[in-house]
Design a protein around this motif. Structure first.
Motif, short mmCIF file in Angstrom:
data_model
loop_
_atom_site.label_atom_id
_atom_site.label_comp_id
_atom_site.label_asym_id
_atom_site.label_seq_id
_atom_site.Cartn_x
_atom_site.Cartn_y
_atom_site.Cartn_z
N LYS A 84 41.26 -78.58 -15.50
CA LYS A 84 41.54 -78.92 -14.10
C LYS A 84 42.93 -79.53 -13.92
CE LYS A 84 36.67 -79.62 -13.20
NZ LYS A 84 35.63 -80.57 -12.82
N SER A 85 43.86 -79.20 -14.84
CA SER A 85 45.24 -79.63 -14.64
C SER A 85 45.96 -78.66 -13.69
CB SER A 85 45.98 -79.76 -15.96
OG SER A 85 46.08 -78.53 -16.62
N LYS A 86 45.41 -77.48 -13.51
CA LYS A 86 45.84 -76.52 -12.48
C LYS A 86 44.59 -76.14 -11.70
CE LYS A 86 50.12 -76.14 -13.70
NZ LYS A 86 51.20 -76.61 -12.87
N THR A 87 44.73 -75.97 -10.39
CA THR A 87 43.54 -75.74 -9.58
C THR A 87 43.60 -74.50 -8.70
OG1 THR A 87 44.41 -77.22 -7.88
CG2 THR A 87 42.92 -78.19 -9.52
N ILE A 88 44.75 -73.87 -8.61
CA ILE A 88 44.88 -72.67 -7.77
C ILE A 88 45.52 -71.57 -8.60
CG2 ILE A 88 46.00 -71.67 -5.74
CD1 ILE A 88 45.79 -74.37 -4.39
N VAL A 89 44.98 -70.35 -8.48
CA VAL A 89 45.52 -69.19 -9.18
C VAL A 89 46.03 -68.20 -8.14
CG1 VAL A 89 44.98 -67.25 -10.70
CG2 VAL A 89 43.91 -69.48 -11.09
N ILE A 90 47.28 -67.82 -8.28
CA ILE A 90 47.89 -66.84 -7.38
C ILE A 90 48.56 -65.79 -8.25
CG2 ILE A 90 49.66 -66.49 -5.60
CD1 ILE A 90 49.29 -69.44 -4.84
N GLY A 91 48.44 -64.55 -7.87
CA GLY A 91 49.10 -63.50 -8.63
C GLY A 91 48.97 -62.14 -7.96
N ARG A 92 49.73 -61.22 -8.46
CA ARG A 92 49.68 -59.85 -7.94
C ARG A 92 48.39 -59.16 -8.34
NH1 ARG A 92 54.63 -57.61 -6.36
NH2 ARG A 92 56.39 -58.98 -6.72
N LYS A 93 48.11 -58.07 -7.68
CA LYS A 93 46.94 -57.26 -8.00
C LYS A 93 47.03 -56.82 -9.47
CE LYS A 93 44.61 -53.08 -6.76
NZ LYS A 93 43.98 -52.38 -5.71
N GLY A 94 45.92 -56.99 -10.19
CA GLY A 94 45.88 -56.57 -11.59
C GLY A 94 46.40 -57.58 -12.59
N SER A 95 46.72 -58.79 -12.13
CA SER A 95 47.30 -59.79 -13.04
C SER A 95 46.26 -60.62 -13.78
CB SER A 95 48.27 -60.70 -12.27
OG SER A 95 47.57 -61.41 -11.28
N GLY A 96 44.96 -60.43 -13.46
CA GLY A 96 43.91 -61.14 -14.18
C GLY A 96 43.23 -62.25 -13.42
N LYS A 97 43.51 -62.37 -12.12
CA LYS A 97 42.90 -63.44 -11.32
C LYS A 97 41.38 -63.33 -11.31
CE LYS A 97 44.93 -62.16 -7.59
NZ LYS A 97 45.53 -60.94 -8.09
N SER A 98 40.86 -62.13 -11.11
CA SER A 98 39.40 -61.95 -11.03
C SER A 98 38.74 -62.23 -12.37
CB SER A 98 39.06 -60.53 -10.57
OG SER A 98 39.51 -60.33 -9.25
N ALA A 99 39.39 -61.87 -13.46
CA ALA A 99 38.83 -62.17 -14.79
C ALA A 99 38.76 -63.68 -15.00
CB ALA A 99 39.68 -61.51 -15.87
N LEU A 100 39.82 -64.39 -14.62
CA LEU A 100 39.81 -65.85 -14.73
C LEU A 100 38.70 -66.45 -13.86
CD1 LEU A 100 43.62 -66.69 -14.62
CD2 LEU A 100 42.06 -67.20 -16.49
N ARG A 101 38.58 -65.94 -12.63
CA ARG A 101 37.55 -66.46 -11.74
C ARG A 101 36.15 -66.24 -12.31
NH1 ARG A 101 37.39 -63.11 -7.57
NH2 ARG A 101 35.35 -62.35 -8.11
N LYS A 102 35.91 -65.05 -12.84
CA LYS A 102 34.59 -64.75 -13.41
C LYS A 102 34.27 -65.68 -14.57
CE LYS A 102 31.90 -60.62 -14.51
NZ LYS A 102 31.96 -59.17 -14.66
N LYS A 103 35.24 -65.92 -15.43
CA LYS A 103 35.05 -66.83 -16.57
C LYS A 103 34.83 -68.26 -16.10
CE LYS A 103 35.52 -68.15 -20.98
NZ LYS A 103 34.33 -68.39 -21.74
N LEU A 104 35.63 -68.72 -15.13
CA LEU A 104 35.48 -70.07 -14.61
C LEU A 104 34.13 -70.25 -13.91
CD1 LEU A 104 39.08 -70.57 -13.22
CD2 LEU A 104 38.02 -71.90 -15.07
N GLU A 105 33.70 -69.25 -13.13
CA GLU A 105 32.39 -69.31 -12.48
C GLU A 105 31.29 -69.46 -13.52
OE1 GLU A 105 32.40 -65.70 -10.19
OE2 GLU A 105 33.11 -66.73 -8.39
N ASN A 106 31.40 -68.73 -14.60
CA ASN A 106 30.42 -68.82 -15.67
C ASN A 106 30.43 -70.20 -16.32
OD1 ASN A 106 28.54 -67.43 -17.70
ND2 ASN A 106 30.17 -68.23 -19.01
N ASP A 107 31.63 -70.69 -16.65
CA ASP A 107 31.74 -71.96 -17.37
C ASP A 107 31.38 -73.16 -16.51
OD1 ASP A 107 32.51 -70.38 -19.45
OD2 ASP A 107 34.57 -71.11 -19.57
N PHE A 108 31.61 -73.10 -15.20
CA PHE A 108 31.33 -74.23 -14.32
C PHE A 108 30.07 -74.04 -13.48
CE2 PHE A 108 35.96 -74.95 -14.89
CZ PHE A 108 35.88 -76.24 -15.37
N SER A 109 29.25 -73.06 -13.81
CA SER A 109 28.08 -72.76 -12.98
C SER A 109 27.09 -73.93 -12.91
CB SER A 109 27.37 -71.51 -13.50
OG SER A 109 26.89 -71.72 -14.81
#
Length: 139
Positions: free
Chosen positions: A35-60
């Protein structure tokens, strides 16, 4: 073995059922997990959805942490255009900033409001719950 014969998974993280089994924790992920960074911004295909899926799993199971996907929809932009004070006299930059800030606020309120479904909610939680109901983002 040829590179083209390797199964790399689905091109879309949202549809890749095996993503979490081969997700590699990177420094970017570790900053988010700490939680030292809290917002992810990036272009399409840069891995934002993969990070979100992993974070959702880890913080569920963490009720104090919410992973929110924020992406303005056409209808939210159309609603802003109906606000005369914004559509007249403001530059594109202010319009863009307002669109994203409004979407961030609504998505955050709706997620928190949805998660209070079936629970006693008072004051700010009840406000979030009412917003999520008004926007039809919860039952």
């Amino acid at each position: 073995m040829e590179l083209r014969s390797i199964e790399w998974g689905d091109d879309s993280a949202e549809r890749d059922v095996d993503l979490l089994s081969y997700f590699i924790d990177t420094e970017s992920y570790d900053r988010l997990a700490r939680k030292s960074k809290t917002i992810v911004i990036g272009r399409k295909g840069s891995g934002k959805s993969a990070l979100r899926k992993k974070l959702e799993n880890d913080f569920s199971k963490d009720s104090d942490t919410h992973v929110i996907n924020i992406s303005p929809k056409y209808s939210s932009i159309r609603n802003i255009l109906n606000e005369k004070s914004l559509s007249e006299g403001f530059g594109e930059e202010i319009f863009f900033q307002h669109s994203w800030l409004r979407q961030m606020m609504l998505d955050s309120l709706c997620l928190v409001g949805h998660r209070t479904k079936g629970k006693y909610a008072s004051e700010s939680l009840e406000f979030a719950r009412q917003i999520s109901r008004d926007l039809n983002r919860t039952s």
